[in-house]
Design an enzyme around this catalytic site. Structure first.
Site, PDB file in Angstrom:
ATOM      1  N   SER A 147       2.128  -2.666   7.100  1.00  0.00           N
ATOM      2  CA  SER A 147       2.833  -3.751   6.900  1.00  0.00           C
ATOM      3  C   SER A 147       3.799  -3.966   7.508  1.00  0.00           C
ATOM      4  O   SER A 147       4.476  -3.811   8.509  1.00  0.00           O
ATOM      5  CB  SER A 147       3.604  -3.270   5.528  1.00  0.00           C
ATOM      6  OG  SER A 147       4.623  -4.030   4.583  1.00  0.00           O
ATOM      7  N   TYR A 160      10.201   1.380   1.831  1.00  0.00           N
ATOM      8  CA  TYR A 160       8.861   1.341   2.111  1.00  0.00           C
ATOM      9  C   TYR A 160       8.849   0.545   3.443  1.00  0.00           C
ATOM     10  O   TYR A 160       7.715   1.219   4.281  1.00  0.00           O
ATOM     11  CB  TYR A 160       8.065  -0.403   0.888  1.00  0.00           C
ATOM     12  CG  TYR A 160       6.799  -1.021   1.301  1.00  0.00           C
ATOM     13  CD1 TYR A 160       5.620   0.065   1.015  1.00  0.00           C
ATOM     14  CD2 TYR A 160       6.991  -1.862   2.092  1.00  0.00           C
ATOM     15  CE1 TYR A 160       4.411  -0.776   1.298  1.00  0.00           C
ATOM     16  CE2 TYR A 160       5.492  -2.719   2.238  1.00  0.00           C
ATOM     17  CZ  TYR A 160       4.382  -1.342   1.938  1.00  0.00           C
ATOM     18  OH  TYR A 160       3.198  -1.719   2.222  1.00  0.00           O
ATOM     19  N   LYS A 164       6.638   2.851   6.881  1.00  0.00           N
ATOM     20  CA  LYS A 164       5.883   2.189   7.123  1.00  0.00           C
ATOM     21  C   LYS A 164       6.090   2.183   8.761  1.00  0.00           C
ATOM     22  O   LYS A 164       4.846   1.985   8.845  1.00  0.00           O
ATOM     23  CB  LYS A 164       5.138   0.711   6.652  1.00  0.00           C
ATOM     24  CG  LYS A 164       4.484   0.328   5.038  1.00  0.00           C
ATOM     25  CD  LYS A 164       3.320   1.740   5.035  1.00  0.00           C
ATOM     26  CE  LYS A 164       2.618   0.949   3.749  1.00  0.00           C
ATOM     27  NZ  LYS A 164       1.033   1.574   3.895  1.00  0.00           N
TER      28      LYS A 164
END
Length: 255
Positions: A147, A160, A164
């Site tokens: 991401s 998150y 990532k």
């Protein structure tokens, strides 16, 4: 040039493959001649997608249930997929999640561990197990769906983003570990208008896009296909350890 993107005779395993970006990639690989295995937590959804792809493209398909945050379930998936398909040539670690939370201090340990489990632990386990088998067969491609948050982390998705970023490191570390016969690359995806976007405030999103995305919009699921096909096929024969942004040109944090 067309032959560079021909996937005939190869088999792809896609986690999170029953919807969104995973579904778009599965359909594209099948259209290029690849047999496709679909995996997600909900096996029933995978069966439905697998049957649809087989009927439309005429390739072999398989469906597997797997929660990739589980080390043991990843082990079982790798073994089952390898046995059922006769060998996985392309692994796409696409499954991911980023739960909402009220504040950074209110993030629970369970949420934190779940985010790292799905976005980092699962891809690591599947990549090492299936990557080893690819090396033994002399070819393979692993594609990690990362991401843009890993580059521009934001407060509302910090676990998150960290997970990532770790996936990026895994990508770059596995490239030499599995080379020269297996390539490992990552797609740093920006905001895509998949079913997840149905919960977004689209007016606020568009305001953000006008300010922070060069193309001033979110991506459509099929716009991931070019990068995925590149990494999956012989077109990227001299590319490994790469982190490719497919984000519409994000120029700052997605606020």
């Amino acid at each position: 040039m067309t032959n560079l993107f021909d996937l005939s005779g190869r088999t792809a395993l896609i986690t999170g493959g029953s919807r969104g970006l995973g579904l778009a990639m599965a359909r594209a690989f099948a259209a290029a001649g690849a047999n496709v295995a679909i995996a997600s937590r909900k096996r029933e959804a995978c069966v439905e997608v697998a049957e649809s792809i087989a009927a439309h493209s005429g390739v072999k398909t398989w469906a597997f249930g797997c929660n990739v945050s589980s080390w043991d379930q990843c082990t079982e998936l790798a073994e089952a997929a390898d046995e059922a398909t006769g060998g996985v040539d392309i692994l796409v670690n696409n499954a991911g999640l980023s739960p909402l939370y009220p504040s950074l201090t209110e993030i629970s340990e369970a949420l934190y561990d779940k985010v790292f489990g799905v976005n980092t632990k699962g891809p690591f386990r599947l990549s090492t197990l299936l990557g080893e088998k690819m090396v033994a067969r002399g070819r393979g491609s692993i594609i990690n769906v990362s991401s843009i948050e890993s580059v521009f982390p934001t407060t509302h998705a910090l676990p998150y983003a960290a997970a990532k970023a770790a996936l990026n490191t895994i990508t770059q570390g596995l490239a030499p570990a599995l080379g020269p016969s297996v390539r490992v690359n990552a797609i740093l995806a920006g905001p895509f208008l998949t079913d997840i976007a149905e919960a977004w405030d689209m007016a606020a999103f568009q305001t953000m896009a006008e300010r922070s995305i060069a193309l001033r919009r979110g991506g459509l699921p099929d716009e991931i296909i070019g990068a995925a096909m590149y990494f999956a096929s012989d077109a990227s024969a001299f590319t490994t350890g790469a982190l490719l942004r497919v984000d519409g040109g994000v120029v700052g944090g997605i606020i």
